[in-house]
Design an enzyme around this catalytic site. Structure first.
Site, PDB file in Angstrom:
ATOM      1  N   CYS A 133      44.483  77.326 113.677  1.00 28.04           N
ATOM      2  CA  CYS A 133      45.349  77.837 114.742  1.00 28.04           C
ATOM      3  C   CYS A 133      44.650  77.903 116.098  1.00 28.04           C
ATOM      4  O   CYS A 133      45.210  77.527 117.125  1.00 28.04           O
ATOM      5  CB  CYS A 133      45.892  79.210 114.354  1.00 28.04           C
ATOM      6  SG  CYS A 133      44.654  80.281 113.606  1.00 28.04           S
ATOM      7  N   HIS A 246      47.188  84.391 119.350  1.00 29.86           N
ATOM      8  CA  HIS A 246      45.765  84.341 119.693  1.00 29.86           C
ATOM      9  C   HIS A 246      45.640  84.105 121.201  1.00 29.86           C
ATOM     10  O   HIS A 246      46.408  83.327 121.777  1.00 29.86           O
ATOM     11  CB  HIS A 246      45.069  83.175 118.995  1.00 29.86           C
ATOM     12  CG  HIS A 246      44.998  83.278 117.504  1.00 29.86           C
ATOM     13  ND1 HIS A 246      45.245  84.431 116.802  1.00 29.86           N
ATOM     14  CD2 HIS A 246      44.654  82.341 116.582  1.00 29.86           C
ATOM     15  CE1 HIS A 246      45.071  84.205 115.508  1.00 29.86           C
ATOM     16  NE2 HIS A 246      44.723  82.946 115.345  1.00 29.86           N
TER      17      HIS A 246
END
Ligand code: A2P
Length: 340
Positions: A133, A246
């Protein structure tokens, strides 16, 4: 998209990413004939909704993929390593979200905005890997800059949400936070330390060189996706008490000069990106804004005044969507449209 319809299996359908894969599949243009939801024996018999229908979760076995065209895997590396070859043997193309196959030279590692051509290499093993990710959201803005100016070096620090660890970690952050604000004792199960009101400079296991496996993934996967082994990359990955999205501080040194303003103009035209950069009005990418949508938000774009060709930026994306499920579905769409 051709007229053909596809049978799609999701391995790990009951997990955090698997759940999101179901939602992204419902939202996608992929023509679906039927779905099969797979998980461990613990979840067999549970029912999950797909486009209004209730689908019974089945235990993942070697025979789960007969008659399936595409399998989306997000059930951990060991499960992918064990079961993806059975799917491939049955002619079902695997798009795998674990790290099990990413660095296999015969397995393509795909980010549709960056290297859509890589999907064609699925024929080698019948497997396409979905990158980590934190790597996906970094290469989306770096690709156009690399193409224009050549990136010499990347220094990245990440601020990663607990959902990247899975459902148990989401629950742990919630439970610890609730306990602490009520002055109650809390449990620590998922991470080696409390995650609530804390930052852990530790994602995945530590390796002999002192880096974590997550940091090494960012280095190796970025080079593979950008198809350039000469880029110097160093990463520090940190888990923060955020549920979704994130954030990353990305510093780059380019071969040819590019100004911060030129980077902004370049990224405004690049696919999959939204430039969010008006600091005077307190406008910059935030985890809470990135969550629940598919664009990679880029802001705080500024010249690194310590070197002649340096740029700093702040990059935020939903780790469960663009960092995992959305990217997987985008790969499936390319596969279905061009190759199956
Ligand atoms: P289950 O829910 O039955 O444990 P998360 O990343 O959120 O923890 O989710 C992991 C996903 O992978 C879940 O769907 C989980 O199923 C599935 N899973 C874990 N181990 C296995 C296994 N050995 N075989 C099949 N599915 C597995």
């Amino acid at each position: 998209m051709s007229e053909k319809k596809f049978n799609v299996a999701i391995a790990g359908a009951t997990g955090a990413v698997g759940n999101q894969m179901i939602i992204c599949l419902e939202e996608s243009n992929l023509p679906v004939k039927a779905v099969k939801f797979l998980a461990s024996s613990r979840s067999a018999g549970r029912k999950l909704r797909f486009k209004g229908d209730l689908i019974t979760v089945e235990e993942l076995t070697e025979n789960s993929f007969k008659g399936m065209d595409i399998a989306l895997f997000s059930a951990g590396g060991g499960t992918s390593k064990n079961f993806a070859p059975f799917a491939a043997k049955d002619g079902c193309v695997v798009i795998d979200n674990s790290s099990a196959w990413r660095m296999d030279p015969k397995v393509p590692l795909g980010v549709p905005e960056v290297n859509p051509h890589a999907v064609a290499e699925y024929t080698n093993k019948g497997i396409i890997a979905n990158p980590n990710c934190s790597t996906i959201q970094m290469v989306v803005p770096l690709c156009p800059i690399h193409k224009k100016c050549g990136i010499k070096r990347i220094v990245v620090s990440t601020y990663q949400a607990v959902s990247g660890t899975g459902k148990k970690a989401i629950d742990e952050l919630f439970d610890q936070t609730r306990s602490m604000i009520n002055f109650l004792d809390y449990d620590i199960n998922v991470y080696p330390h409390r995650i609530a009101f804390n930052c852990l400079p530790h994602i995945d296991v530590f390796l002999e060189n002192g880096y974590t496996k997550e940091e090494v993934k960012m280095v190796d996967e970025t080079r593979k996706i950008l198809e350039d082994d000469t880029i110097g990359i160093t990463a520090t990955t940190v888990r923060v008490p955020v549920f979704f999205s994130h954030s990353e501080s990305v510093n780059i040194e380019t071969k040819k000069h590019i100004s911060a303003n030129e980077v902004k103009l370049l990224l405004e035209k690049a696919p999959g990106i939204k430039v969010v950069d008006d600091p005077e009005k307190n406008i910059y990418p935030l985890a809470i804004d990135a969550a629940g949508q598919d664009l990679t938000l880029v802001g705080r774009i500024r010249d690194d005044e310590s070197i002649p060709n340096g740029i700093n930026m702040w990059v935020v994306a939903d780790n469960i969507r663009k960092g995992a499920a959305t990217n997987t579905i985008q790969i499936a769409e390319i596969l279905a449209e061009k190759y199956l």
